[in-house]
Design an enzyme around this catalytic site. Structure first.
Site, PDB file in Angstrom:
ATOM      1  N   ASP A   1       6.338   1.278  -0.686  1.00 29.14           N
ATOM      2  CA  ASP A   1       5.426   2.349  -0.251  1.00 29.14           C
ATOM      3  C   ASP A   1       5.846   3.057   1.034  1.00 29.14           C
ATOM      4  OD1 ASP A   1       3.536   2.319  -2.366  1.00 29.14           O
ATOM      5  OD2 ASP A   1       2.743   0.435  -1.593  1.00 29.14           O
TER       6      ASP A   1
ATOM      7  N   ASP B   1       4.321   5.250  -9.746  1.00 29.15           N
ATOM      8  CA  ASP B   1       4.009   5.731  -8.399  1.00 29.15           C
ATOM      9  C   ASP B   1       5.264   5.855  -7.516  1.00 29.15           C
ATOM     10  OD1 ASP B   1       2.235   4.018  -9.782  1.00 29.15           O
ATOM     11  OD2 ASP B   1       0.895   3.865  -8.071  1.00 29.15           O
TER      12      ASP B   1
HETATM   13  N1  GLY Z   1       0.100   3.629  -5.560  1.00 32.37           N
HETATM   14  C1  GLY Z   1      -1.116   3.004  -5.893  1.00 32.37           C
HETATM   15  C2  GLY Z   1      -2.128   3.898  -6.498  1.00 32.37           C
HETATM   16  O1  GLY Z   1      -1.889   5.027  -6.874  1.00 32.37           O
HETATM   17  O2  GLY Z   1      -3.237   3.426  -6.612  1.00 32.37           O
END
Ligand code: GLY
Length: 396
Positions: free
Chosen positions: A114, A174
């Protein structure tokens, strides 16, 4: 430009044009940005003395915060940067700097993917708007940290380290959102390895994450010996085979951004395919705000996900700039429909309410009963980004 002026005049000439959905577009965008700034200042002032903390959500009348480790830590500072870009107000700049600094230690994060979300939204926008060279160092260090999660024999960046009993090498859709940090770092350091990592990730994700209709699985886990997928599942969606709404929009945004960085037509085609899936989906509500999953049996009380609408609107506005004619107009129109809905009282908080967040009705992780029908920092971030993008388009 001319087209929007004509639309605006038509709205102005219409009888009784007082409802929010009927406001001329430029007015609506300006009002929405002004409202977003006032709300964000409420939030910014509230957290000033909460050392190291960042807003996360607001539930049952209570603030929910995080430290910088939470994947969303960069969104609130990023929202402030966009608001500063719009208004150039000193107070907003001061808070943007302050909350950005709270995320700095994430430049050393190597235990999850992330880093791109955390640093590119905060320091990336900060660098773009101020040219502060200390921000540049944070972004380059963060990009190198993220790159440690790439294994050449698998060809993708590993998203998570948890759930090893289920997944050998999990990658979530993601993760497409973290590639911009690598592309930026490659372009600004000359380290072409970072660019190769980002492109390899985008290519392999294109190969394995998508179904024939261009919907995507949430999680694809790769066998570390063969480099092939050994399982395709969901984590936050309705079922393994379903189209989790925010995941679809991460894919749309990610491939659109990768096209911007590379000019590679395959990424543009992928974004167009995903857009077609979303725009023509029979379960897309008429107002453009998806339910939390496209395959959930929807009733009027099924939660929507305003964050998915915000990510999608912002991506569609960018994609419209890479396409032509009726196709480009279709993307713009749909994004504008979503923005009008999000800017309406149904989704936009009353001033001073909603804990200081801008938007209501997002869904974080429904299967875990976590953050359902609440405000979320990333809904606000991509909504404000979409407003700023739309304002630029209206002015050009
Ligand atoms: N990256 C986690 C979400 O979109 O909840």
């Amino acid at each position: 430009m001319k087209r929007y002026v004509v639309w605006g005049l038509l709205w102005l000439m219409g009888a009784g044009c007082t409802a929010d959905r009927e406001q001329p577009l430029a007015t609506l965008v300006d009002r929405a940005l002004a409202h977003a700034e006032r709300q964000s200042l409420v939030l910014a002032r509230k957290y000033t003395d909460r050392e190291g903390r960042l807003p996360r959500t607001w539930e049952k009348g209570e603030d929910v915060s995080s430290d910088s480790r939470w994947w969303c830590s960069g969104f609130f500072p990023g929202t402030l940067w966009y608001l500063y870009e719009n208004s150039r107000h000193d107070e907003v700049l001061e808070y943007a700097r302050m909350y950005t600094a709270r995320v700095e230690r994430e430049k050393f994060t190597t235990d999850n993917h992330d880093v791109g979300f955390m640093l590119y939204c905060s320091f990336g926008n900060g660098l773009r708007l101020t040219g502060d060279s200390t921000y540049r160092e944070v972004l380059l260090t963060g990009a190198r940290s993220l790159a440690t999660r790439f294994r050449p024999e698998v060809g993708v960046i590993r998203s998570w380290d948890h759930s090893r009993e289920k997944w050998q090498y999990p990658v979530i859709i993601d993760n497409m959102m973290n590639l911009e940090l690598l592309m930026w770092a490659a372009a600004n350091s000359g380290d072409t390895t970072l660019r190769r990592i980002a492109c390899s990730h985008a290519d392999k994700t294109m190969e394995h994450h998508f179904r024939p209709d261009y919907s995507s699985w949430h999680v694809v886990s790769y066998d570390t010996l063969s480099g092939c997928p050994h399982v395709k599942q969901t984590h936050q969606g309705y079922s393994d085979g379903s189209a989790w709404s925010r995941g679809q929009t991460w894919g749309l945004y990610g491939y659109t951004a990768m096209y911007r960085w590379t000019g590679d037509d395959r990424y543009l085609q992928q974004a167009r395919h995903i857009a077609r899936f979303l725009l023509n989906h029979p379960n897309m509500p008429g107002d453009g705000v998806p339910y939390w999953d496209f395959d959930v049996p929807a009733t009027p009380s099924t939660p929507r996900d305003a964050s998915a609408a915000a990510v999608m609107a912002s991506a569609l506005l960018e994609l419209s700039g890479f396409t032509q004619g009726a196709e480009a107009q279709g993307y713009r129109d749909f994004a504008i429909r979503q923005i009008r809905t999000l800017a309406s009282p149904e989704y936009t908080a009353e001033e001073g309410e909603n804990g200081g967040f801008i938007l209501k009705h997002s869904t974080g992780a429904y299967p875990f009963a976590s953050e359902v029908d609440v405000p979320l920092t990333y809904a606000d971030y991509y909504y404000v980004e979409a407003l700023v993008r739309l304002k630029r388009m209206l002015q050009s």
